[in-house]
Design a protein around this motif. Structure first.
Motif, PDB file in Angstrom:
ATOM      1  N   LEU A  91       0.860  -1.174   0.000  1.00 15.62           N
ATOM      2  CA  LEU A  91       0.000   0.000   0.000  1.00 15.62           C
ATOM      3  C   LEU A  91       0.899   1.228   0.000  1.00 15.62           C
ATOM      4  O   LEU A  91       1.649   1.461   0.955  1.00 15.62           O
ATOM      5  N   CYS A 150      -2.437  10.409   2.478  1.00 19.53           N
ATOM      6  CA  CYS A 150      -3.356   9.863   1.470  1.00 19.53           C
ATOM      7  C   CYS A 150      -4.386   8.913   2.065  1.00 19.53           C
ATOM      8  O   CYS A 150      -5.323   8.508   1.382  1.00 19.53           O
ATOM      9  N   LYS A 194      -3.442   5.971   4.117  1.00 26.66           N
ATOM     10  CA  LYS A 194      -2.947   4.613   4.350  1.00 26.66           C
ATOM     11  C   LYS A 194      -3.121   4.191   5.814  1.00 26.66           C
ATOM     12  O   LYS A 194      -3.625   3.101   6.106  1.00 26.66           O
ATOM     13  N   SER A 195      -2.702   5.043   6.730  1.00 24.94           N
ATOM     14  CA  SER A 195      -2.784   4.694   8.150  1.00 24.94           C
ATOM     15  C   SER A 195      -4.227   4.654   8.634  1.00 24.94           C
ATOM     16  O   SER A 195      -4.578   3.826   9.489  1.00 24.94           O
ATOM     17  N   ASP A 197       3.019  -1.355   9.189  1.00 20.27           N
ATOM     18  CA  ASP A 197       2.971   0.076   8.906  1.00 20.27           C
ATOM     19  C   ASP A 197       4.391   0.637   8.909  1.00 20.27           C
ATOM     20  O   ASP A 197       4.956   0.906   9.968  1.00 20.27           O
ATOM     21  N   ILE A 225       2.454  -1.362   4.340  1.00 14.17           N
ATOM     22  CA  ILE A 225       2.373   0.074   4.073  1.00 14.17           C
ATOM     23  C   ILE A 225       3.779   0.656   4.034  1.00 14.17           C
ATOM     24  O   ILE A 225       4.574   0.438   4.952  1.00 14.17           O
ATOM     25  N   HIS A 248       6.427   4.033   2.117  1.00 13.91           N
ATOM     26  CA  HIS A 248       6.737   5.075   1.142  1.00 13.91           C
ATOM     27  C   HIS A 248       7.829   4.616   0.178  1.00 13.91           C
ATOM     28  O   HIS A 248       8.021   5.209  -0.882  1.00 13.91           O
ATOM     29  N   MET A 300      -2.545   4.731  -3.452  1.00  9.72           N
ATOM     30  CA  MET A 300      -3.571   5.620  -2.919  1.00  9.72           C
ATOM     31  C   MET A 300      -3.221   7.081  -3.178  1.00  9.72           C
ATOM     32  O   MET A 300      -2.047   7.462  -3.154  1.00  9.72           O
ATOM     33  N   VAL A 352      -8.087   4.679  -3.769  1.00 11.02           N
ATOM     34  CA  VAL A 352      -7.161   3.780  -4.458  1.00 11.02           C
ATOM     35  C   VAL A 352      -7.271   4.064  -5.940  1.00 11.02           C
ATOM     36  O   VAL A 352      -8.342   3.917  -6.539  1.00 11.02           O
TER      37      VAL A 352
END
Length: 336
Positions: free
Chosen positions: A47, A53, A55-56, A181, A213, A215, A230, A235
């Motif tokens: 993700l 955006c 995600k969390s 995460d 998740i 970056h 996302m 999405v």
């Protein structure tokens, strides 16, 4: 995507938060808007997306720490938000979390044995008290630590070792899904590789599925079977990892990939950098239609008027993008 029914199936998920606007009132921040997501058994779903955006927030909804405003979540065919009592307690064992900061997520007053065994204080019937010490040793060995480490405290471990303890704690309840995460973002590069390889080995051994998740696109490409991208609560693209990275269909995905650093000089020289104009719009007042249109170099009138829906590409039934003008032709590693 596996042909069998997905372990996790999210459809039309939306979540907003009330935020103060002025002394006269408040407004809503749309963190998630119509999110669709599927996770197969033993699969890793990456993700990705810019900070903010959603995600969390999505992870918190999947963990039932937040209740969605609308949409459905099905875990093994069951809506977890409909469960109560013992059924809910049993479900919570099946979805666990590995946090970003391996130090902040561990209580410094507890040693490794207590940290790993802490979930059993709630789920008492999973591991009998007489068996817990041995089970802690087994979990330590499973994540590459020594049995003697059980009596050490978090401050006595390195960052990578702390994250291994966090992984062992997540495994203590025999989950079907672990939400990771940013699990390696706080670690050195060499340690990142060790932790990622550990997660891969554990998945092969235990059959656990991951929502990963991150970056870091290179990390996602290494670990994920499929990727969902996302942007501003939605999405915008989902597909097998190599298809998304090799032939992105959404302009935002192409821009993300063009910005990713590479250690391959030949690829870096042939890859065109896509520089997006403008700032990310506020989720309090998102653009109409396609939310990416205010930064997209391909946007047309329809993009402002109609919300795009997920559509598969030609010859790529499992690779979808929510875009009125998807990218189809690939030139020098960047889709046009």
């Amino acid at each position: 995507m596996p042909e069998s029914a997905p372990l996790l199936d999210v459809s039309g998920l939306s979540k907003s938060f009330r935020v103060p606007r002025s002394a006269s009132g408040s407004t809503r921040l749309q963190a998630l808007d119509g999110v669709n997501l599927r996770l197969g058994r033993g699969e890793t779903l990456g993700l990705v997306g810019e900070s903010g955006c959603g995600k969390s927030t999505l992870a918190r909804v999947l963990l039932m720490l937040e209740r969605p405003d609308s949409g459905t979540v099905r875990f093994d065919g069951v809506d977890p938000f409909s469960l109560r009592g013992k059924e809910l307690l049993a479900w919570r064992r099946r979805v666990q979390m590995v946090f970003q900061d391996p130090f902040a997520s561990l209580n410094p007053r507890l040693n490794a044995a207590d940290l790993i065994g802490e979930p059993w204080r709630t789920h008492r019937d999973l591991v009998p008290p007489k068996r817990r010490e041995q089970r802690v040793r087994e979990l330590l060995d499973m994540v590459g630590l020594r049995p003697g480490d059980a009596r050490r405290y978090p401050q006595e471990f390195s960052g990578g070792q702390r994250q291994r303890i966090g992984i062992a704690r997540a495994l203590a309840l025999d989950p079907a899904v672990i939400i990771c995460d940013e699990p390696v973002s706080a670690l050195d590069l060499s340690v990142q590789a060790q932790v990622l390889n550990l997660l891969t080995d554990l998945q092969a051994e235990l059959g656990v599925a991951y929502v990963f998740i991150s970056h870091d696109l290179s990390v996602v490409r290494h670990v994920a079977d499929r990727v969902s991208v996302m942007y501003l609560g939605r999405v915008v693209e989902t597909g097998p990892t190599e298809e998304v990275f090799g032939s992105p269909r959404h302009p935002y995905t192409a821009a993300l990939l063009s910005a990713a650093p590479t250690l391959a000089p030949a690829l870096a020289g042939s890859r065109e950098r896509i520089v997006l104009s403008g700032e990310v719009p506020s989720p309090v007042d998102p653009p109409s239609g396609c939310r990416f249109r205010t930064r997209c170099w391909r946007a047309e009138d329809v993009c402002a008027q109609v919300v795009p829906v997920d559509e598969a590409g030609a010859g790529q039934p499992s690779h979808t993008a929510a875009c009125h003008l998807p990218l189809e032709v690939v030139t020098a590693g960047i889709a046009r």
